[in-house]
Design a protein around this motif. Structure first.
Motif, PDB file in Angstrom:
ATOM      1  N   LYS A  77       0.826  -1.213   0.000  1.00 23.22           N
ATOM      2  CA  LYS A  77       0.000   0.000   0.000  1.00 23.22           C
ATOM      3  C   LYS A  77       0.856   1.257   0.000  1.00 23.22           C
ATOM      4  CE  LYS A  77      -3.662   2.447   2.501  1.00 23.22           C
ATOM      5  NZ  LYS A  77      -4.677   2.400   3.588  1.00 23.22           N
ATOM      6  N   TYR A  78       1.963   1.215   0.721  1.00 23.75           N
ATOM      7  CA  TYR A  78       2.831   2.394   0.838  1.00 23.75           C
ATOM      8  C   TYR A  78       4.147   2.182   0.077  1.00 23.75           C
ATOM      9  CZ  TYR A  78      -0.523   3.586   4.464  1.00 23.75           C
ATOM     10  OH  TYR A  78      -1.685   3.874   5.143  1.00 23.75           O
ATOM     11  N   ALA A  79       4.031   1.564  -1.077  1.00 19.68           N
ATOM     12  CA  ALA A  79       5.218   1.219  -1.871  1.00 19.68           C
ATOM     13  C   ALA A  79       6.061   2.433  -2.223  1.00 19.68           C
ATOM     14  CB  ALA A  79       4.786   0.490  -3.141  1.00 19.68           C
ATOM     15  N   SER A  80       5.425   3.589  -2.379  1.00 18.98           N
ATOM     16  CA  SER A  80       6.135   4.779  -2.857  1.00 18.98           C
ATOM     17  C   SER A  80       6.815   5.569  -1.739  1.00 18.98           C
ATOM     18  CB  SER A  80       5.176   5.698  -3.618  1.00 18.98           C
ATOM     19  OG  SER A  80       4.142   6.174  -2.760  1.00 18.98           O
ATOM     20  N   GLN A  81       6.676   5.126  -0.507  1.00 23.60           N
ATOM     21  CA  GLN A  81       7.303   5.866   0.587  1.00 23.60           C
ATOM     22  C   GLN A  81       8.173   4.954   1.453  1.00 23.60           C
ATOM     23  OE1 GLN A  81       3.479   7.077   2.461  1.00 23.60           O
ATOM     24  NE2 GLN A  81       4.282   6.244   4.381  1.00 23.60           N
ATOM     25  N   GLY A  82       9.106   5.563   2.131  1.00 22.27           N
ATOM     26  CA  GLY A  82       9.992   4.794   3.006  1.00 22.27           C
ATOM     27  C   GLY A  82      10.879   3.835   2.245  1.00 22.27           C
ATOM     28  N   THR A  83      11.308   2.782   2.911  1.00 21.01           N
ATOM     29  CA  THR A  83      12.191   1.785   2.317  1.00 21.01           C
ATOM     30  C   THR A  83      11.424   0.877   1.376  1.00 21.01           C
ATOM     31  OG1 THR A  83      13.399   1.757   4.420  1.00 21.01           O
ATOM     32  CG2 THR A  83      13.910   0.014   2.843  1.00 21.01           C
ATOM     33  N   ALA A  84      11.961   0.679   0.177  1.00 25.16           N
ATOM     34  CA  ALA A  84      11.334  -0.245  -0.778  1.00 25.16           C
ATOM     35  C   ALA A  84      11.628  -1.666  -0.326  1.00 25.16           C
ATOM     36  CB  ALA A  84      11.873  -0.008  -2.180  1.00 25.16           C
ATOM     37  N   LEU A  85      10.620  -2.373   0.137  1.00 26.43           N
ATOM     38  CA  LEU A  85      10.812  -3.686   0.750  1.00 26.43           C
ATOM     39  C   LEU A  85      10.335  -4.845  -0.116  1.00 26.43           C
ATOM     40  CD1 LEU A  85       9.729  -2.745   4.384  1.00 26.43           C
ATOM     41  CD2 LEU A  85      12.064  -3.101   3.546  1.00 26.43           C
ATOM     42  N   ILE A  86       9.701  -4.538  -1.251  1.00 27.23           N
ATOM     43  CA  ILE A  86       9.239  -5.564  -2.184  1.00 27.23           C
ATOM     44  C   ILE A  86       9.742  -5.199  -3.577  1.00 27.23           C
ATOM     45  CG2 ILE A  86       7.257  -6.725  -3.215  1.00 27.23           C
ATOM     46  CD1 ILE A  86       5.660  -6.087  -0.719  1.00 27.23           C
ATOM     47  N   PRO A  87      10.648  -5.965  -4.166  1.00 30.57           N
ATOM     48  CA  PRO A  87      11.184  -5.626  -5.492  1.00 30.57           C
ATOM     49  C   PRO A  87      10.108  -5.651  -6.566  1.00 30.57           C
ATOM     50  CG  PRO A  87      12.550  -7.278  -4.399  1.00 30.57           C
ATOM     51  CD  PRO A  87      11.288  -7.162  -3.596  1.00 30.57           C
ATOM     52  N   ALA A  88      10.182  -4.705  -7.490  1.00 32.53           N
ATOM     53  CA  ALA A  88       9.223  -4.640  -8.595  1.00 32.53           C
ATOM     54  C   ALA A  88       9.681  -5.462  -9.791  1.00 32.53           C
ATOM     55  CB  ALA A  88       9.010  -3.184  -9.011  1.00 32.53           C
ATOM     56  N   ASP A  89      10.988  -5.535 -10.007  1.00 30.71           N
ATOM     57  CA  ASP A  89      11.530  -6.302 -11.125  1.00 30.71           C
ATOM     58  C   ASP A  89      11.154  -7.774 -10.997  1.00 30.71           C
ATOM     59  OD1 ASP A  89      13.669  -6.669 -13.378  1.00 30.71           O
ATOM     60  OD2 ASP A  89      14.226  -8.113 -11.815  1.00 30.71           O
ATOM     61  N   LEU A  90      10.787  -8.405 -12.106  1.00 30.45           N
ATOM     62  CA  LEU A  90      10.300  -9.775 -12.105  1.00 30.45           C
ATOM     63  C   LEU A  90      11.277 -10.742 -11.444  1.00 30.45           C
ATOM     64  CD1 LEU A  90       8.264 -11.974 -12.968  1.00 30.45           C
ATOM     65  CD2 LEU A  90       9.484 -12.072 -15.167  1.00 30.45           C
ATOM     66  N   LYS A  91      12.539 -10.729 -11.887  1.00 30.36           N
ATOM     67  CA  LYS A  91      13.507 -11.686 -11.361  1.00 30.36           C
ATOM     68  C   LYS A  91      13.897 -11.347  -9.918  1.00 30.36           C
ATOM     69  CE  LYS A  91      15.316 -13.053 -15.849  1.00 30.36           C
ATOM     70  NZ  LYS A  91      16.494 -13.113 -16.765  1.00 30.36           N
ATOM     71  N   ALA A  92      14.028 -10.064  -9.626  1.00 27.97           N
ATOM     72  CA  ALA A  92      14.344  -9.661  -8.254  1.00 27.97           C
ATOM     73  C   ALA A  92      13.215 -10.057  -7.309  1.00 27.97           C
ATOM     74  CB  ALA A  92      14.582  -8.156  -8.181  1.00 27.97           C
ATOM     75  N   ASN A  93      11.982  -9.942  -7.799  1.00 26.71           N
ATOM     76  CA  ASN A  93      10.843 -10.326  -6.974  1.00 26.71           C
ATOM     77  C   ASN A  93      10.795 -11.835  -6.759  1.00 26.71           C
ATOM     78  OD1 ASN A  93       7.691 -11.056  -6.670  1.00 26.71           O
ATOM     79  ND2 ASN A  93       8.065  -8.993  -5.883  1.00 26.71           N
ATOM     80  N   ALA A  94      11.190 -12.587  -7.783  1.00 30.58           N
ATOM     81  CA  ALA A  94      11.229 -14.044  -7.646  1.00 30.58           C
ATOM     82  C   ALA A  94      12.256 -14.459  -6.585  1.00 30.58           C
ATOM     83  CB  ALA A  94      11.563 -14.688  -8.988  1.00 30.58           C
ATOM     84  N   LEU A  95      13.407 -13.783  -6.576  1.00 30.94           N
ATOM     85  CA  LEU A  95      14.424 -14.070  -5.561  1.00 30.94           C
ATOM     86  C   LEU A  95      13.946 -13.654  -4.172  1.00 30.94           C
ATOM     87  CD1 LEU A  95      17.611 -12.979  -7.532  1.00 30.94           C
ATOM     88  CD2 LEU A  95      16.904 -15.321  -6.967  1.00 30.94           C
ATOM     89  N   TYR A  96      13.172 -12.588  -4.129  1.00 27.77           N
ATOM     90  CA  TYR A  96      12.565 -12.144  -2.865  1.00 27.77           C
ATOM     91  C   TYR A  96      11.577 -13.188  -2.363  1.00 27.77           C
ATOM     92  CZ  TYR A  96       8.644  -9.823  -0.442  1.00 27.77           C
ATOM     93  OH  TYR A  96       7.603  -9.505   0.399  1.00 27.77           O
ATOM     94  N   GLN A  97      10.751 -13.718  -3.262  1.00 26.00           N
ATOM     95  CA  GLN A  97       9.803 -14.766  -2.876  1.00 26.00           C
ATOM     96  C   GLN A  97      10.546 -16.004  -2.370  1.00 26.00           C
ATOM     97  OE1 GLN A  97       6.535 -14.484  -2.741  1.00 26.00           O
ATOM     98  NE2 GLN A  97       6.349 -12.489  -3.730  1.00 26.00           N
ATOM     99  N   GLN A  98      11.658 -16.298  -3.003  1.00 25.96           N
ATOM    100  CA  GLN A  98      12.494 -17.404  -2.560  1.00 25.96           C
ATOM    101  C   GLN A  98      12.992 -17.165  -1.128  1.00 25.96           C
ATOM    102  OE1 GLN A  98      15.763 -19.478  -5.093  1.00 25.96           O
ATOM    103  NE2 GLN A  98      16.803 -17.795  -4.054  1.00 25.96           N
ATOM    104  N   ALA A  99      13.428 -15.940  -0.868  1.00 33.50           N
ATOM    105  CA  ALA A  99      13.922 -15.578   0.464  1.00 33.50           C
ATOM    106  C   ALA A  99      12.813 -15.660   1.504  1.00 33.50           C
ATOM    107  CB  ALA A  99      14.528 -14.178   0.445  1.00 33.50           C
ATOM    108  N   LEU A 100      11.601 -15.285   1.127  1.00 34.63           N
ATOM    109  CA  LEU A 100      10.467 -15.404   2.046  1.00 34.63           C
ATOM    110  C   LEU A 100      10.263 -16.852   2.471  1.00 34.63           C
ATOM    111  CD1 LEU A 100       7.738 -13.117   0.402  1.00 34.63           C
ATOM    112  CD2 LEU A 100       9.041 -12.621   2.477  1.00 34.63           C
TER     113      LEU A 100
END
Length: 214
Positions: A77-100
């Motif tokens: 919801k607050y993606a545009s403020q503070g620290t970006a904690l969820i990557p938008a790039d497809l592959k970066a997001n996939a690696l993030y999901q892996q880390a989760l």
């Protein structure tokens, strides 16, 4: 209407949500739920959190429980403020999901039970089962050996940018030394990573207990 966080000020899951609120700069009202008095089992609470555990949020009438779901909602919801904690790039997001997934299955599954066995069980009048503790510690040791390999090649668990996956380690990771577990300190890359995430201002704001910011 300001977002309301219902929880216990020292609860691991409540602090997991609060650290994300601080990272994103989202003002919130903290509504204390006294676990020692059983307020989390009262009908008024269970109406919004049917499992009777903390926390849940009320965001202008939108009720949501489960700390990781809440954190994801806030970060999105607050993606545009503070620290970006969820990557938008497809592959970066996939690696993030892996880390989760790694955090849930390879860290929390051991760390939560280890802390419960050594700290929470005696607090409730029980006795630590040393064999259970040793089994959990050995399991976590093996997983952190893999963490060491991963973190020797990148700054954070999902890559070179911090994500929710890293922050999710903080509540139970910070309690491991109190439970007599010091293996994090023996792994240089793991230690560097945990020192990094645990020194963030957002964690320092909530590690000793959650309070309102609005």
């Amino acid at each position: 209407m300001v977002l309301k966080l219902y929880g216990f000020y020292l609860s691991t899951c409540t602090r997991r949500v609060a650290v994300v609120l601080h990272e994103k700069g989202v003002p919130f009202e903290f509504v204390p739920v006294d676990l020692t008095k059983g307020e989390h089992k009262a009908p008024a609470f269970v109406k919004h959190q049917p499992f009777g555990v903390v926390p849940y949020i009320d965001d202008d009438g939108f009720i949501l429980y489960e700390s990781r779901a809440i954190a994801h909602y806030i970060a999105t919801k607050y993606a545009s403020q503070g620290t970006a904690l969820i990557p938008a790039d497809l592959k970066a997001n996939a690696l993030y999901q892996q880390a989760l997934s790694i955090e849930v299955t390879s860290f929390n599954d051991y760390a939560e039970k280890l802390v419960a066995e050594k700290i929470f069980k005696p607090m409730r009048g029980g006795t630590t089962d040393q064999a259970t503790y040793d089994r959990l510690a050995a399991g976590l040791n093996a997983k952190l050996d893999v963490y060491e390999t991963i973190l020797s090649k990148q700054k954070y668990l999902g890559g070179d940018e911090i994500t929710l996956a890293d922050l999710y380690h903080l509540p139970y990771g910070s309690m491991l030394p109190m439970a007599g577990y010091t293996y994090l300190e023996t792994k240089p890359s793991v230690k560097r990573w945990f020192d990094d995430i645990s020194s963030r201002p957002a964690w320092n704001a909530v590690k000793g207990g959650v309070t309102s910011t609005a």
